[in-house]
Structure formats: structure tokens, C-alpha cells
Write a protein that holds these residues in place. Structure first.
Motif, PDB file in Angstrom:
ATOM      1  N   THR A 128       0.632  -1.300  -0.191  1.00 54.82           N
ATOM      2  CA  THR A 128       0.059  -0.044  -0.126  1.00 54.82           C
ATOM      3  C   THR A 128       0.829   1.343  -0.021  1.00 54.82           C
ATOM      4  OG1 THR A 128      -0.105  -0.089   2.354  1.00 54.82           O
ATOM      5  CG2 THR A 128      -1.924  -1.003   1.241  1.00 54.82           C
ATOM      6  N   GLU A 129       0.262   2.442  -0.513  1.00 52.59           N
ATOM      7  CA  GLU A 129       1.044   3.590  -0.620  1.00 52.59           C
ATOM      8  C   GLU A 129       1.266   3.939   0.886  1.00 52.59           C
ATOM      9  OE1 GLU A 129      -0.035   7.056  -3.686  1.00 52.59           O
ATOM     10  OE2 GLU A 129      -1.465   6.885  -2.158  1.00 52.59           O
ATOM     11  N   ASN A 182      -8.556  -0.852  -5.569  1.00 51.57           N
ATOM     12  CA  ASN A 182      -8.793   0.438  -5.147  1.00 51.57           C
ATOM     13  C   ASN A 182     -10.418   0.873  -5.832  1.00 51.57           C
ATOM     14  OD1 ASN A 182      -6.614   0.960  -4.029  1.00 51.57           O
ATOM     15  ND2 ASN A 182      -5.230   1.510  -6.062  1.00 51.57           N
ATOM     16  N   ARG A 183     -10.597   0.600  -7.052  1.00 48.74           N
ATOM     17  CA  ARG A 183     -11.959   1.020  -7.796  1.00 48.74           C
ATOM     18  C   ARG A 183     -12.839   0.373  -6.876  1.00 48.74           C
ATOM     19  NH1 ARG A 183     -10.059  -0.128 -12.546  1.00 48.74           N
ATOM     20  NH2 ARG A 183     -10.967  -2.248 -12.528  1.00 48.74           N
ATOM     21  N   SER A 186     -13.515   1.947  -3.648  1.00 51.16           N
ATOM     22  CA  SER A 186     -13.895   3.541  -3.631  1.00 51.16           C
ATOM     23  C   SER A 186     -15.279   3.704  -3.835  1.00 51.16           C
ATOM     24  CB  SER A 186     -12.964   4.016  -4.826  1.00 51.16           C
ATOM     25  OG  SER A 186     -11.666   4.031  -4.576  1.00 51.16           O
ATOM     26  N   GLU A 217     -10.847   7.386   4.886  1.00 50.97           N
ATOM     27  CA  GLU A 217     -10.159   6.565   3.283  1.00 50.97           C
ATOM     28  C   GLU A 217      -9.066   5.310   3.584  1.00 50.97           C
ATOM     29  OE1 GLU A 217     -11.737   6.254   0.556  1.00 50.97           O
ATOM     30  OE2 GLU A 217     -12.975   7.874   1.125  1.00 50.97           O
ATOM     31  N   ARG A 220      -4.184   3.527  -0.448  1.00 50.93           N
ATOM     32  CA  ARG A 220      -4.225   3.174  -1.916  1.00 50.93           C
ATOM     33  C   ARG A 220      -3.391   1.884  -2.000  1.00 50.93           C
ATOM     34  NH1 ARG A 220      -8.696   5.133  -4.560  1.00 50.93           N
ATOM     35  NH2 ARG A 220      -9.554   6.133  -2.553  1.00 50.93           N
ATOM     36  N   VAL A 221      -3.822   0.865  -2.649  1.00 48.32           N
ATOM     37  CA  VAL A 221      -3.125  -0.387  -2.945  1.00 48.32           C
ATOM     38  C   VAL A 221      -2.218   0.009  -4.274  1.00 48.32           C
ATOM     39  CG1 VAL A 221      -3.234  -2.701  -3.626  1.00 48.32           C
ATOM     40  CG2 VAL A 221      -4.790  -1.585  -2.043  1.00 48.32           C
TER      41      VAL A 221
END
Ligand SMILES: Cc1cc2nc3c(=O)[nH]c(=O)nc-3n(C[C@H](O)[C@H](O)[C@H](O)COP(=O)(O)OP(=O)(O)OC[C@H]3O[C@@H](n4cnc5c(N)ncnc54)[C@H](O)[C@@H]3O)c2cc1C
Length: 355
Positions: A128-129, A182-183, A186, A217, A220-221
Motif C-alpha cells: 500500500t502507498e 482500489n476501484r 472506492s 479512506e 491506496r493499493v
């Protein structure tokens, strides 16, 4: 931990602090658990590893013949295990911990009942980020998707979905898979992604349930790492009996559940703990540890009650999130928001899930 509904504003945030704890739980990799157990065992027992059972001979009696038949033949009447390669072992008690397709269960003549969910669970390790310390789970219309923290910027994905989507995910490259995760994560929750009506519902719920822990949130992956995503069939399975003379089943050999709440291993640990206590008790009072009557009373009875209760709860949860009818989805979202705004209820749910 944060869970939310893909088709509405409902979400629940659970925090360890709310339950007065430092942490809610741990995500432990299978290899780490196995090597910790092996090092704890040390030289206390002989380990034959790797090994595959080719056959087991149990004392001759029916699966419902608990105790008497074995007792009549005396403790000398042992189970005999033959391993591939020719080695033979004799013991008072075989502990069948060989998973949902347990060979010890079938060789012991114990029958399991259940059903397939027509879903597959896709698992992968991802980077992940930003470091992830929260378990995130979205209930999509096709099944739940979880992003579970592991360590050092790595997380696990457990994505329960249709066989078609599972095949597509398995074929994706590292970044394509990350984009799909991620999509999918979201959508939904109070982000107001459902057009004018959805936006209005989100605003209304923010007003009605103000003061509840805010929605956050997920990190992000970036990509999957190591082995490509792999999928497994999902099922509900329960063995009618966990014991017979000289045999006790534990873990998935006795019961398999949908992974939507990550409870499979906890149930297995619960079995192992209860069985260890039963064996210690039998040894203390001078009872044969392979006596099925003793095991039924001190192991199977308490564990069956606990396991069936959790299995019922998980199957109901899956059914509730499987309904897409708008009016029902609205009620479900309202329910999530009520839970999120009611700390005592959340504490009860957390305490049950943490065992
Ligand atoms: C997609 C998916 C995701 C999941 N995610 C989670 C999660 O996030 N958290 C969670 O708690 N649970 C999760 N589960 C459930 C969890 O994986 C199981 O509950 C758990 O692995 C059961 O442990 P077990 O030791 O009973 O059986 P298993 O893990 O199946 O282990 C059985 C072992 O027995 C060995 N074996 C089998 N037959 C023989 C034989 N004849 N001779 C010798 N050895 C044999 C196998 O090689 C294996 O090592 C998930 C399950 C699936 C399918």
C-alpha cells in the motif's frame, strides 16, 4: 476496523480504544503461526514432517458408538496410522486437523454436511502507498472485499466474489489487480456515490447520525507482491460429530465457514484450546484420552455449541449483505448507522468477534 455497504451510506468503525483495548486483533500469516508453533514444540515431541496419511484403522465401531465399544476393548485397542512411505504409528488419540476435505474425518466414518456458496475467495498480498493499520471491508453486491493490515506496508486482500470475477482477478498483473481493488473499495459508504438520491441519503445520514466516528479512506493499493492472486471455493461445512473412539476433529476438518469475518482460524484455535484442556483433564483423572464419551462431554459438546452459534451468525450476515432489493438495502444501511452510533452495541459485537 471499518466496514461499509457498497450501495448506501451505512458504515461502522470499530476501534480498540472504544473497547478499552490496545488492539482488536492480529492478522498473522500462516507460515509465521506454523513456525511459532513448531519452535514452541521444540524437542518435546517427534515431528514427522512432511508426511501424508495413506490410511488409518480405528477400533471397529459405528460413529455413534461413543465410549462403550472402545472402553470394552481397553486402552490397548489403539488407532493405527499408516503414512505414505510405509511408516506405521499407533496412538490413543488421532487429532484430525487436516482441513475441510479431511481424510481423517472420512476414514473415521464421520459425516459432514454443508453447501457451496457459489463464490470464490481471491487472496493476495499487496503493497500500500501508506502503512496500513486498519482492517477495511466493503460489502460489494458480488461479495465482501477486505484489505487487512499485515506489516511493513504490506496488507492481505481477501475478496469473495463470483467465479467469473475471480478468474478475471487471477489473470491480472500486479498493478491491474491493485487498480481493481482500489476501484472496488472506492464505492459506497457515505461518499454519496449514488447520484442525487444517494447524495441526499448521505447528507441526511450525516445529519441524523452526527457524532459517530467519521468514515475514513483506505490506503491506496499499489501492486500485489509475491505469488499472483489465487482463488479458493467458499463453503459452509459442519461435521455431525467431532469425535469417535480414538479420533477428535479440530478446525476446518470439523467446520468450515465463509471468510467474511475472518473467523475460521479463531474457531480452530478455540477447538485446539478446548481439546488440550480435555486431554489434560483426562490425564489428571486417569481416563483414556481416546475415550469418545469423555471427549464428547468435555470437548465436542462445548465446541459444537460455540461453533454453530458463530456459523449461524456468519451465514446470516452473508445473507443480509447478499440482498440487493433497494428497500432492504436501505434498512441494512440504517442498521449499520445505528450500530456505528451506539458504542455499547459495538462493544458487544467486538467482544463476540474477538472470542
Ligand atoms: C479464501 C479464504 C480466505 C480466508 N481468510 C481467512 C482469514 O482472513 N482469517 C481467518 O481466520 N480464516 C480465513 N480463512 C479460513 C482459514 O483459512 C481456515 O479456517 C484455516 O486455514 C483452517 O485451518 P486448519 O488447520 O483447520 O486447516 P487447513 O489450513 O486446511 O490445514 C490442513 C492441513 O492438513 C494438511 N493435510 C490435509 N490432508 C492431509 C493428509 N492426508 N496427510 C497429511 N496432511 C494433510 C494440509 O496440507 C494442510 O497443511 C479463509 C479461507 C479461505 C478459503
Amino acid at each position: 476496523m471499518q466496514v461499509w455497504d457498497d450501495v448506501g451510506p451505512g458504515y461502522v468503525r470499530y476501534s480498540a480504544a472504544e473497547a478499552g483495548l490496545a488492539e482488536m486483533g492480529h492478522v498473522a500469516e500462516n507460515d509465521a503461526v506454523q513456525s511459532a508453533l513448531a519452535s514452541r514444540l521444540g524437542d518435546a515431541a517427534e515431528r514427522i514432517w512432511p508426511a501424508t496419511i495413506s490410511s488409518i484403522e480405528f477400533p471397529p465401531c459405528g460413529p455413534h458408538d461413543l465410549g462403550e465399544a472402545a472402553a470394552a476393548k481397553g486402552p490397548a485397542h489403539l488407532a493405527e496410522i499408516r503414512l505414505e512411505g510405509g511408516r506405521t504409528l499407533r496412538c490413543r488419540l488421532v487429532v484430525g486437523a487436516d482441513g475441510a476435505r479431511s481424510r481423517t474425518r472420512s476414514l473415521g466414518g464421520l459425516r459432514a454436511v454443508g453447501w457451496q456458496y457459489d463464490q470464490r475467495g481471491v487472496v493476495a498480498c499487496v503493497r500500500t502507498e501508506t502503512p496500513n493499520e486498519v482492517a477495511w471491508q466493503s460489502f460489494l453486491s458480488t461479495g465482501p472485499l477486505a484489505l487487512l493490515p499485515v506489516r511493513d506496508g504490506f496488507s492481505n486482500v481477501v475478496w469473495s466474489t463470483t467465479p467469473e470475477i475471480a478468474s478475471a482477478l487471477e489473470a491480472m498483473g500486479p498493478e491491474e489487480f491493485a487498480a481493481a481493488v482500489n476501484r472496488a473499495l472506492s464505492a459506497g459508504g457515505p461518499r454519496g456515490s449514488g447520484g442525487v438520491v444517494g447524495g441526499f441519503a448521505s447528507a441526511a445520514s450525516r445529519f441524523l447520525f452526527r457524532g459517530q466516528p467519521p468514515f475514513e479512506e483506505f490506503p491506496r493499493v499499489l501492486e500485489y507482491t509475491g505469488a499472483p492472486p489465487k482463488s479458493f471455493p467458499l463453503q459452509m461445512l459442519h461435521s455431525g460429530r467431532y469425535v469417535r473412539p480414538r479420533l477428535a476433529l479440530v478446525g476446518d476438518a470439523a467446520h468450515a465457514v465463509h471468510p467474511l469475518a475472518g473467523q475460521g482460524v479463531n474457531l480452530g484455535f478455540g477447538d485446539a484450546k478446548e481439546l488440550a484442556a480435555a486431554i489434560a483433564h483426562a490425564t489428571k483423572v486417569g481416563c483414556d484420552i481416546g475415550d469418545a464419551g469423555f471427549l464428547a462431554a468435555h470437548y465436542e459438546g462445548p465446541r459444537r455449541t460455540a461453533n454453530l452459534a458463530m456459523m449461524g451468525a456468519l451465514d446470516s450476515l452473508k445473507a443480509v449483505f447478499g440482498v440487493q432489493m433497494p428497500s432492504f438495502a436501505g434498512l441494512r444501511n440504517l442498521g449499520l448507522q445505528v450500530v456505528n452510533a451506539t458504542p455499547p452495541l459495538k462493544r458487544e459485537i467486538m467482544a463476540y468477534a474477538m472470542g
